[in-house]
Enzyme design. Structure first.
Site, mmCIF file in Angstrom:
data_model
loop_
_atom_site.group_PDB
_atom_site.id
_atom_site.type_symbol
_atom_site.label_atom_id
_atom_site.label_comp_id
_atom_site.label_asym_id
_atom_site.label_seq_id
_atom_site.Cartn_x
_atom_site.Cartn_y
_atom_site.Cartn_z
ATOM 1 N N GLU A 94 0.835 -1.196 0.000
ATOM 2 C CA GLU A 94 0.000 0.000 0.000
ATOM 3 C C GLU A 94 0.876 1.255 0.000
ATOM 4 O O GLU A 94 1.935 1.292 0.604
ATOM 5 C CB GLU A 94 -0.932 -0.010 1.220
ATOM 6 C CG GLU A 94 -1.930 -1.155 1.124
ATOM 7 C CD GLU A 94 -3.069 -1.058 2.134
ATOM 8 O OE1 GLU A 94 -4.221 -1.265 1.719
ATOM 9 O OE2 GLU A 94 -2.817 -0.787 3.323
ATOM 10 N N CYS A 107 3.361 8.570 1.068
ATOM 11 C CA CYS A 107 3.779 7.676 2.142
ATOM 12 C C CYS A 107 4.033 6.316 1.493
ATOM 13 O O CYS A 107 3.104 5.679 0.996
ATOM 14 C CB CYS A 107 2.677 7.594 3.195
ATOM 15 S SG CYS A 107 3.079 6.463 4.534
ATOM 16 N N CYS A 114 6.130 -6.576 7.883
ATOM 17 C CA CYS A 114 7.206 -6.062 8.733
ATOM 18 C C CYS A 114 7.543 -7.112 9.781
ATOM 19 O O CYS A 114 6.663 -7.792 10.309
ATOM 20 C CB CYS A 114 6.781 -4.767 9.416
ATOM 21 S SG CYS A 114 8.110 -4.041 10.417
ATOM 22 N N CYS A 118 5.451 -4.568 16.244
ATOM 23 C CA CYS A 118 4.851 -3.609 17.193
ATOM 24 C C CYS A 118 3.374 -3.972 17.377
ATOM 25 O O CYS A 118 2.658 -4.196 16.395
ATOM 26 C CB CYS A 118 4.997 -2.186 16.686
ATOM 27 S SG CYS A 118 6.721 -1.764 16.352
ATOM 28 N N CYS A 121 0.333 -2.112 15.491
ATOM 29 C CA CYS A 121 0.494 -1.769 14.077
ATOM 30 C C CYS A 121 -0.013 -2.909 13.184
ATOM 31 O O CYS A 121 0.388 -4.063 13.358
ATOM 32 C CB CYS A 121 1.965 -1.497 13.792
ATOM 33 S SG CYS A 121 2.353 -1.343 12.043
ATOM 34 N N GLY A 176 6.436 -1.624 6.587
ATOM 35 C CA GLY A 176 7.825 -2.068 6.693
ATOM 36 C C GLY A 176 8.717 -1.175 7.528
ATOM 37 O O GLY A 176 8.368 -0.050 7.872
ATOM 38 N N GLU A 177 9.882 -1.717 7.840
ATOM 39 C CA GLU A 177 10.890 -1.005 8.621
ATOM 40 C C GLU A 177 12.041 -0.653 7.676
ATOM 41 O O GLU A 177 12.826 -1.528 7.286
ATOM 42 C CB GLU A 177 11.356 -1.904 9.782
ATOM 43 C CG GLU A 177 12.611 -1.452 10.483
ATOM 44 C CD GLU A 177 12.627 0.024 10.889
ATOM 45 O OE1 GLU A 177 11.638 0.528 11.462
ATOM 46 O OE2 GLU A 177 13.647 0.684 10.608
ATOM 47 N N SER A 208 11.549 6.755 8.663
ATOM 48 C CA SER A 208 11.050 6.533 10.021
ATOM 49 C C SER A 208 11.453 5.135 10.470
ATOM 50 O O SER A 208 11.155 4.146 9.796
ATOM 51 C CB SER A 208 9.521 6.671 10.020
ATOM 52 O OG SER A 208 8.998 6.323 11.282
ATOM 53 N N SER A 231 10.716 6.113 16.142
ATOM 54 C CA SER A 231 9.462 5.794 16.824
ATOM 55 C C SER A 231 9.775 5.375 18.251
ATOM 56 O O SER A 231 10.313 4.300 18.482
ATOM 57 C CB SER A 231 8.748 4.658 16.082
ATOM 58 O OG SER A 231 8.391 5.108 14.794
ATOM 59 N N LEU A 232 9.435 6.225 19.187
ATOM 60 C CA LEU A 232 9.838 6.006 20.580
ATOM 61 C C LEU A 232 8.726 5.327 21.390
ATOM 62 O O LEU A 232 8.924 4.280 21.982
ATOM 63 C CB LEU A 232 10.188 7.378 21.173
ATOM 64 C CG LEU A 232 11.161 7.441 22.329
ATOM 65 C CD1 LEU A 232 12.466 6.734 22.018
ATOM 66 C CD2 LEU A 232 11.442 8.922 22.656
ATOM 67 N N HIS A 233 7.580 5.965 21.490
ATOM 68 C CA HIS A 233 6.355 5.436 22.124
ATOM 69 C C HIS A 233 6.412 5.253 23.634
ATOM 70 O O HIS A 233 5.375 5.132 24.284
ATOM 71 C CB HIS A 233 5.907 4.097 21.515
ATOM 72 C CG HIS A 233 5.860 4.087 20.032
ATOM 73 N ND1 HIS A 233 5.170 5.034 19.313
ATOM 74 C CD2 HIS A 233 6.408 3.244 19.118
ATOM 75 C CE1 HIS A 233 5.310 4.768 18.017
ATOM 76 N NE2 HIS A 233 6.052 3.702 17.875
ATOM 77 N N ASN A 307 -4.393 4.880 15.881
ATOM 78 C CA ASN A 307 -5.410 4.532 14.891
ATOM 79 C C ASN A 307 -5.842 3.093 15.119
ATOM 80 O O ASN A 307 -5.023 2.256 15.507
ATOM 81 C CB ASN A 307 -4.851 4.689 13.469
ATOM 82 C CG ASN A 307 -4.540 6.138 13.147
ATOM 83 O OD1 ASN A 307 -5.340 7.028 13.452
ATOM 84 N ND2 ASN A 307 -3.389 6.385 12.556
ATOM 85 N N CYS A 351 -1.536 6.156 9.922
ATOM 86 C CA CYS A 351 -0.315 5.525 10.430
ATOM 87 C C CYS A 351 -0.639 4.176 11.042
ATOM 88 O O CYS A 351 -1.538 4.063 11.864
ATOM 89 C CB CYS A 351 0.304 6.370 11.531
ATOM 90 S SG CYS A 351 1.009 7.881 10.950
HETATM 91 N N1 SAH Z 1 8.513 1.023 10.607
HETATM 92 C C1 SAH Z 1 8.677 2.403 10.737
HETATM 93 C C2 SAH Z 1 7.832 3.223 9.795
HETATM 94 C C3 SAH Z 1 6.405 2.802 9.560
HETATM 95 S S1 SAH Z 1 5.207 3.133 10.773
HETATM 96 C C4 SAH Z 1 8.431 2.850 12.169
HETATM 97 O O1 SAH Z 1 7.876 2.077 12.933
HETATM 98 O O2 SAH Z 1 8.811 3.959 12.492
HETATM 99 C C5 SAH Z 1 5.009 4.888 10.836
HETATM 100 C C6 SAH Z 1 4.584 5.390 12.207
HETATM 101 O O3 SAH Z 1 3.240 4.958 12.519
HETATM 102 C C7 SAH Z 1 5.460 4.865 13.327
HETATM 103 O O4 SAH Z 1 5.813 5.883 14.220
HETATM 104 C C8 SAH Z 1 4.551 3.867 13.996
HETATM 105 O O5 SAH Z 1 4.894 3.627 15.313
HETATM 106 C C9 SAH Z 1 3.211 4.519 13.857
HETATM 107 N N2 SAH Z 1 2.076 3.600 14.072
HETATM 108 C C10 SAH Z 1 2.054 2.265 13.910
HETATM 109 N N3 SAH Z 1 0.832 1.777 14.196
HETATM 110 C C11 SAH Z 1 0.063 2.823 14.556
HETATM 111 C C12 SAH Z 1 -1.305 2.964 14.952
HETATM 112 N N4 SAH Z 1 -2.115 1.926 15.016
HETATM 113 N N5 SAH Z 1 -1.758 4.194 15.249
HETATM 114 C C13 SAH Z 1 -0.947 5.279 15.150
HETATM 115 N N6 SAH Z 1 0.347 5.214 14.776
HETATM 116 C C14 SAH Z 1 0.850 3.993 14.484
HETATM 117 FE FE1 SF4 Z 2 6.974 -2.398 11.584
HETATM 118 FE FE2 SF4 Z 2 6.864 0.253 12.034
HETATM 119 FE FE3 SF4 Z 2 4.660 -1.274 12.195
HETATM 120 FE FE4 SF4 Z 2 6.555 -1.482 14.053
HETATM 121 S S1 SF4 Z 2 5.297 0.330 13.614
HETATM 122 S S2 SF4 Z 2 5.508 -3.178 13.064
HETATM 123 S S3 SF4 Z 2 8.374 -1.206 12.837
HETATM 124 S S4 SF4 Z 2 5.858 -0.895 10.377
#
Ligand code: SAH
Ligand code: SF4
Length: 357
Positions: A94, A107, A114, A118, A121, A176-177, A208, A231-233, A307, A351
């Site tokens: 996508e 994007c 991936c 996480c 995600c 993906g990462e 990212s 991506s810290l969280h 999301n 995201c």
């Molecule tokens: N793999 C990379 C880039 C793709 S995700 C990464 O993790 O950074 C892009 C961003 O969306 C990241 O910061 C990720 O943590 C965030 N993300 C993933 N799932 C999400 C969700 N359900 N709601 C909001 N942000 C999310």
């Molecule tokens: Fe992969 Fe980024 Fe999703 Fe984590 S947030 S599973 S690194 S795409």
């Protein structure tokens, strides 16, 4: 995988070398490059100015790796369009076109699925299938650029149909990462930045990462012109591991040391992303922990209200909690932050919502 050479895999210099090997004039390299990245041609038939012998060789040995659209969906918000694109091995990815005031952003995905897992995600929930090639990454940006072209058919949605914009921003925030697929991603970025092609400015290409420490250190060493988002969280190791399992492999203290090295070596700030989940990582105390963690670093925090995804039950932070979080970062730590506008949620283009069945 295709046996033919994908032209989107090549930098202009690689294309030139190939032409020299074939005994063709460098002039034709430039012509072909213009067709690919200025005219955004999607077939050799659309390249009338190439001599017959050049075209014949290209037709027999190469392909233009256009990714056919399996599905195109417009969000009711009028600013977001999602493409489901088919790869040559029939895998799907996508790509999202996002229109903000005065700019268009693509994007793009860097992998099918991936491996990082996480919990919140959708891409992580589907698991890892394979890396994308440089050409498959470039093709996504070209796809969006083509959709913005004046002669492309106007979109169903009025604002998306506005054709005055050209592609200026690319974020590797799709599936993906990117730092797990380092070489292909950097090669693709070199192609996207070519001044005679799509000519994207390095700082308008954002990579990212979930926190792949060796990749961040390599970026610091190579000093590539791009923007980095991490991506810290969570601001403690225990809280982070619960959301981001790969934090076991690259613990928070190692990650922050790598970020410090990156900023020192490149002189650039890092964007720190923080998916805000109600009751999990959105309290004033947690805002202060982030503040202390990032204190003194060149940083901007991007807050992303969670999301929805099928595999995770959490709820997005309420806007009041997000505002308090932001205020603490600003007033107590001088840290700039933004709250990501929620776009494309109805078509699962936000995201972390990208996934293919
Ligand atoms: N793999 C990379 C880039 C793709 S995700 C990464 O993790 O950074 C892009 C961003 O969306 C990241 O910061 C990720 O943590 C965030 N993300 C993933 N799932 C999400 C969700 N359900 N709601 C909001 N942000 C999310
Ligand atoms: Fe992969 Fe980024 Fe999703 Fe984590 S947030 S599973 S690194 S795409």
């Amino acid at each position: 995988m295709p046996s033919q050479l994908n032209l989107y895999d090549l930098t202009r210099e690689e294309l030139r070398q190939r032409f020299v090997r074939w005994g063709f004039s460098p002039f034709h390299t430039e012509r072909l490059w213009n067709y690919l990245y200025l005219e955004l041609a999607d077939s050799f038939a659309a390249m009338p100015d190439l001599p017959a012998k050049v075209r014949a060789r290209l037709v027999s040995e190469t392909q233009i790796g256009v990714l056919p659209t399996a599905l195109e969906t417009d969000s009711r918000d009028g600013f977001t369009r999602k493409y489901l694109l088919t790869l040559t091995d029939q895998e799907k990815i996508e790509t999202v076109l996002m229109r903000f005031t005065g700019r268009v952003t693509a994007c793009v995905s860097s992998q099918v699925g991936c491996a990082m897992g996480c919990v919140f995600c959708a891409t992580g929930q589907m698991g890892y299938t394979r890396h994308l090639t440089p050409g498959e990454i470039v093709a996504q940006a070209v796809h969006v650029a083509r959709a913005l072209r004046p002669k492309s058919p106007a979109g169903k949605c009025h604002r998306l149909g506005d054709t005055s914009a050209r592609l200026r921003n690319v974020v590797l925030m799709g599936m993906g990462e990117p730092l797990h697929n380092y070489d292909a991603v950097m090669h693709a970025i070199d192609i996207l930045r070519d001044p005679n092609g799509l000519a994207l400015a390095g700082e308008r290409i954002t990579v990212s990462t979930v926190g792949v420490v060796p990749g961040i250190l390599r970026l610091a060493q190579e000093k590539r012109p791009l923007s980095l988002a991490v991506s810290l969280h969570a601001a403690t190791q225990a809280e982070r591991v619960a959301l981001v399992p790969v934090a076991k492999k690259w613990p928070l203290d190692e990650l922050m040391a790598a970020c410090r090295t990156y900023s020192t070596e490149t002189g650039r700030r890092i964007f720190y992303e923080w998916t805000l989940i109600e009751g999990k990582n959105d309290s004033p105390g947690q805002a202060r922990e982030v503040g202390r963690l990032l204190h003194g670093l060149p940083a901007q925090v991007n807050l992303i209200p969670l999301n929805p995804t099928a595999g995770y039950a959490g709820a997005p932070t309420r806007s009041e909690a997000a505002r308090i979080f932001q205020r603490i970062l600003a007033d107590e730590f001088g840290l700039p932050s933004t709250v990501r506008q929620r776009r494309g949620i109805d078509i699962a283009a936000g995201c972390g919502q990208l996934a293919v069945g």
